[in-house]
Design a protein around this motif. Structure first.
Motif, PDB file in Angstrom:
ATOM      1  N   PRO A  64       4.769   0.975  -6.261  1.00 39.36           N
ATOM      2  CA  PRO A  64       3.725   1.652  -5.474  1.00 39.36           C
ATOM      3  C   PRO A  64       4.057   1.648  -3.981  1.00 39.36           C
ATOM      4  N   LYS A  65       3.544   2.657  -3.292  1.00 46.11           N
ATOM      5  CA  LYS A  65       3.742   2.768  -1.842  1.00 46.11           C
ATOM      6  C   LYS A  65       2.391   3.020  -1.178  1.00 46.11           C
ATOM      7  N   PRO A  66       1.485   2.081  -1.279  1.00 47.89           N
ATOM      8  CA  PRO A  66       0.144   2.323  -0.732  1.00 47.89           C
ATOM      9  C   PRO A  66       0.198   2.565   0.770  1.00 47.89           C
ATOM     10  N   GLY A  67      -0.557   3.533   1.206  1.00 51.50           N
ATOM     11  CA  GLY A  67      -0.592   3.831   2.626  1.00 51.50           C
ATOM     12  C   GLY A  67       0.471   4.794   3.078  1.00 51.50           C
ATOM     13  N   ALA A  68       1.500   4.981   2.274  1.00 53.52           N
ATOM     14  CA  ALA A  68       2.536   5.944   2.649  1.00 53.52           C
ATOM     15  C   ALA A  68       2.009   7.356   2.415  1.00 53.52           C
ATOM     16  N   ARG A  69       2.606   8.297   3.118  1.00 54.95           N
ATOM     17  CA  ARG A  69       2.229   9.697   2.959  1.00 54.95           C
ATOM     18  C   ARG A  69       2.353  10.135   1.500  1.00 54.95           C
ATOM     19  N   THR A  70       3.276   9.520   0.812  1.00 57.24           N
ATOM     20  CA  THR A  70       3.531   9.865  -0.583  1.00 57.24           C
ATOM     21  C   THR A  70       2.798   8.949  -1.562  1.00 57.24           C
TER      22      THR A  70
END
Lengths: 422, 333
Positions: A64-70
């Protein structure tokens, strides 16, 4: 049986395999045994492949990449592994992360269902090779085996590429036996009115005809043909292995009353019965639209069932000798499209493993902040294939010898990911 | 209702506000001073219309896909993690009055009763809950729908609520008696199904739902088939009979429809890197006017005074929008 004149030493035969060949049980098609260890007294190594067909999003699951644009709308949650977070759609899995190894740096380069299905399972792009299930069925075969070595459980549907490739040049004997919509293969019961003596007479006539036809011909395809009769006969004797009704209602509930849950329970039953490789296909991960809706639905099914299965395998002592692999044919784009979907993506995605030969509690590789590229420890499909074989105690550098041809079992360019191997 | 009748075909752009993420929802506050919008991010953008001053309201932890105004001073926002926040718009800037974790999963529908006393939420799991607006206390829960709820609308009598789901192949509209939880009407809307057997996935379904101000018409928004035009279907709310199909020339989805107090209907929709809004006389098949936009239009709201409206868009050159646009239009008197 006709066997190519190779000695055990030349091809690295184990004692078990050499005996098997000597007594003519191993088919003529694939003759390079590759067991690195594992005396026959040990439990058979087995493979359970959980195939997330369509391609699960790594960002909603393992990376997961929470907070990322993606990053999407969902959070990352802590797991039983210090400092490691996974997508919040897998809350149960998060509690057993210390039992898993996750590779977050797969770059398969493939963003196509059909190609991906084959390549991920065959460990290479070159067509014609056996997929993992067929390879394992062959490589883990034992002389006294009567059941098929590879059984795949899936839903009916026109997405036939879920069966892409299969045994390749290994031939019909190692093709997957398909259990579709939970229904066992057809005609496992002798029709009423047919006497056993008639069947025996028919079988004897067929064998005699085969023997005559074999004279002066290459044996491979003919043996494969004969093998299907032997397997069918064995399945008729052991048809109870497909009988989910023999499992308790409690277990059927625990695994989830949906296709994937019931198929995983059946997979447990088949593995217990001695089948070398079982593949369970979990469908509908191809979320080009409403990715987050679909992943909520898919993950909810997967999460609880997967954890139930892993815990059961462990409690039954099966996980020790069963390699569990969770993969799809690709990942999904970090970018979110105009329909709220994620599309096909092969450049940076994740695979999870557990059980036999796997070092638990490892997260290998890294993607960049937006998940678009692998940042460290890139892994190829060949590397994964090598890793699976090594985890099963097999030598990925060995060869198949078939009808005078030599073919490497695994892509020679690949190498096992030692960091995830026990 | 505007003092002077407006011409629905003569909308003109007043101002555009760019946003750093694609937008999915918007609503004017009850007094029409503020315009709220949300999308692919946890922040709620609040613009004071008179000054253009922007404030980002915090409190959500996920995407904010649903919004509605309530009573005389509240705006309700719902997110992908099931939280609803009530924003007190009597304050300047608006501030949180209360918040509730209304659902364990994504809120896909949010509607407020005509008197503003109650509101309803619907989620991905098919749960519909009715709440008291003043404090966020739960009043009712309807019998669980097996399929995700993608639209809710209160009947103006306040006794009934209409839901729309995403059942594969035959998405359904259901009318419920709120007090008893009894389903009083069911309409199958197979025309808005985008089911494809090849994936066994329902790509379509009802994406938006609204009722006419007198409650006689139900409007279901979506797409006619897997690759058909953006469409809105009008049903008689008493009989469930299909009365009219409003089809755009745009392939894609119709995401939302809203009635103007003057009686005409507005719809918004979009496809890859293009969108539109249209106005319709519900007695005619052809639209009164249409306006193309550079990105798919994802939501719409009409100002309480009826002279302006706002549209949200997702902006990007290809099929991957990266920014958002909130545009305010007006109908000159």
């Amino acid at each position: 049986m006709n066997q190519p004149p190779l000695s055990a030493t030349e091809i690295g035969l184990t004692r078990r395999e050499a005996i098997a060949r000597a007594i003519g049980i191993v088919g003529a098609t694939a003759l390079a045994p590759v067991a690195l260890s594992a005396p026959a007294t040990e439990p058979r190594k087995q493979l359970l492949l959980l195939f997330l067909s369509g391609g699960a999003s790594q960002l909603e699951t393992w990376d997961p990449k929470p907070g990322a644009r993606t990053g999407g709308p969902f959070r990352a949650i802590p797991t039983s592994l210090d400092g490691v977070r996974i997508g919040e759609l897998l809350p149960h899995t998060a509690k057993i992360m210390h039992r898993l190894a996750v590779v977050r740096s797969v770059n398969s380069t493939i963003a196509d269902h059909e190609v991906g299905h084959y390549a991920i399972q065959a460990g290479r792009l070159v067509p014609g090779y056996p997929v993992l299930g067929s390879a394992v069925a062959r490589l883990l075969e034992r002389p006294d085996d009567v059941l098929p070595g590879y059984i795949t459980l899936r839903r009916d549907g026109p997405k036939a590429y879920t069966d892409t490739g299969d045994a390749g040049f290994l031939g019909a004997k190692y093709e997957a036996v398909k259990v579709i919509n939970g229904r066992p293969p057809e005609n496992l019961v002798i029709p009423g009115g047919i006497q056993p003596a008639v069947l025996q007479a028919r079988d004897a006539a067929r064998r005699a005809a085969d023997e005559r036809f074999l004279r002066g011909r290459a044996p491979g395809p003919i043996h494969g043909y004969g093998t299907t009769f032997d397997q069918a006969s064995a399945l008729m004797q052991r048809r109870e292995i497909f009988d989910l009704d023999a499992e308790s209602a409690t277990d059927r509930d625990r695994y989830g009353r949906h296709d994937f849950g019931q198929n995983c329970l059946l997979a447990r039953r088949l593995l217990k019965s001695g089948v070398s490789c079982v593949r369970v296909v979990h469908h509908d991960w191809d979320a080009h639209q409403d990715n987050f809706y679909w992943h909520q639905m898919r993950c909810a099914e997967f999460d609880r069932t997967f954890v139930t299965l892993i815990q059961d395998l462990e409690e039954n002592g099966m996980l020790e000798h069963t390699l569990v692999v969770v993969t799809g044919e690709m990942g999904r784009t970090p970018q979110i499209n105009n329909l709220g979907g994620r599309d096909h993506w092969g450049r940076a995605w994740s695979v999870a493993m557990a059980g036999a030969g796997i070092k638990p509690g490892v997260v290998f590789g890294e993607t960049n902040d937006t998940g678009t590229e692998v940042k460290a420890d890139q892994v190829s499909i060949g590397d994964l294939f090598h890793t699976y074989l090594r985890a099963l105690g097999l030598n990925p550098h060995a060869n198949y010898h078939l009808n005078g041809q030599t073919n490497p079992i695994a892509d020679p360019a690949g190498k096992a990911i030692t960091a995830v191997l026990a | 209702m505007p003092a002077m009748p407006i011409d629905p075909a003569k909308a003109r752009l007043v101002i555009e506000h760019k946003h750093d993420a694609p937008l999915m929802s918007c609503v004017f506050d009850p007094r029409g001073r503020f315009l709220f919008s949300g999308g692919r991010g946890p922040g709620v953008m609040c613009i004071e219309i008179a000054t253009g001053e922007k404030t980002t309201l915090t409190g959500h932890d996920s995407w904010v896909g649903e919004m509605a105004r309530a009573g005389s001073d509240l705006v309700l926002t719902g997110d992908y993690l099931g939280r609803v926040i009530a924003w007190d718009c009597s304050a300047e800037p608006p501030r949180e009055r209360w918040n509730i974790d209304a659902h364990p999963s994504t809120i896909r529908a949010l509607a407020v009763s005509a008197d503003g006393e109650t509101f309803a939420t619907g989620d991905r799991d098919g749960i519909v809950r009715i709440w008291q607006t003043s404090d966020g206390r739960q009043l009712h829960e309807l019998p669980k729908n097996v399929h995700p709820i993608y639209g809710l609308a209160f009947h103006p009598d306040g006794q009934r609520i209409v839901s729309a789901d995403r059942q594969p192949q035959k998405p359904q509209i259901k009318v419920w008696d709120i007090a008893t939880g009894r389903e009083t009407l069911k309409i199958e809307v197979a025309e808005l199904s985008g089911y494809r057997r090849v994936e066994d996935i329902e790509w379509g379904g009802i994406r938006g739902l609204t009722l006419s101000p007198d409650g006689s018409l139900i409007v279901a928004c979506g797409r006619a088939g897997y690759d058909g035009p953006a469409s809105a279907l009008l049903f008689d709310s008493a009989t469930g009979k299909l009365k009219r199909k409003l089809a755009s020339s745009l392939k894609g989805f119709c995401y939302m429809a809203r009635f103007h107090a003057q009686g005409f209907l507005m719809t918004v929709g979009g496809d890859v890197a293009k969108g539109e809004f249209r106005t319709w006389n519900v007695e005619q098949d052809a639209s009164l006017a249409d306006t193309s936009t550079s990105g798919p239009c994802t939501s719409l709201d009409i100002h309480p005074e009826g002279t302006r409206f706002a549209v949200t868009q997702a902006i990007g050159k290809s099929s991957y929008p990266e920014t958002g646009l909130l545009a305010i239009y007006e109908w000159p008197a």
